[in-house]
Design an enzyme around this catalytic site. Structure first.
Site: not given
Length: 193
Positions: A16, A38, A46
């Site tokens: 990522y 998000e 995350w």
């Protein structure tokens, strides 16, 4: 490869970081996907969101906002039962609601990208951080965008969420100066819409 230290926790985080985070996004479909991710992160790590990304894509029609905008409360009831995704009812409802708001912005501005990037006049904000402690959780742009999105009816779009979004879609380059990605990305200063 030299990376930002937060990305070293797993191969998924590394991929990522190396291939997505901080790369400029102007495609509305991808902008919506990152907004959903998000939003889902609020109150979570995350890594949790990234690990559930494929399942979220499956549950949310590959992040097709036009299809999501048509989801019903029955669909929400089904999603809440799905153990592969983040099952926070208010977040799930917000994704559907935000898809509708997203399309309203598209109608007004021609694209969500054009609306979003106007806040920085199409400029990428390059910071020159040398440690993670220097990286802020929000800035003046995130506060302005958050306020405007809320005014337009969006939910789960506080300034911290929006700043993370700006980092993800390349509006802000918050790779550390020691990171190989920083040198690559700092060359781009303007976005063509």
């Amino acid at each position: 490869m030299s990376r930002c230290s937060w990305a070293e926790s797993s191969p998924l985080m590394q991929a990522y970081h190396d291939h997505e985070w901080g790369r400029v996004v102007t495609d509305d479909q991808r902008l919506f996907e990152f907004l959903v991710l998000e939003m889902m992160q609020a109150g979570l790590s995350w890594s949790i969101v990234l690990n559930k990304r494929a399942s979220l894509a499956e549950a949310f029609a590959q992040f097709d906002y036009q299809k999501i905008a048509q989801f019903t409360e029955e669909k929400v009831a089904t999603l809440v039962q799905n153990p592969k995704i983040i099952r926070h009812r208010l977040k799930l409802q917000a994704v559907i609601h935000n898809a509708q708001c997203f399309m309203a912005i598209q109608q007004e501005f021609g694209s969500f990208a054009r609306y979003l990037w106007q806040f920085t006049d199409g400029k990428i904000i390059h910071h020159h951080w040398t440690s993670l402690e220097q990286v802020p959780t929000q800035d003046k742009y995130a506060q302005i965008i958050s306020k405007d999105l809320k005014k337009r009816g969006f939910k789960f779009v506080g300034p911290v969420t929006i700043y993370s979004y700006m980092q993800a879609i390349g509006m802000v380059n918050d790779h550390l100066t020691s990171c190989d990605c920083y040198g690559e990305l700092v060359q781009q200063t303007q976005v063509d819409l």
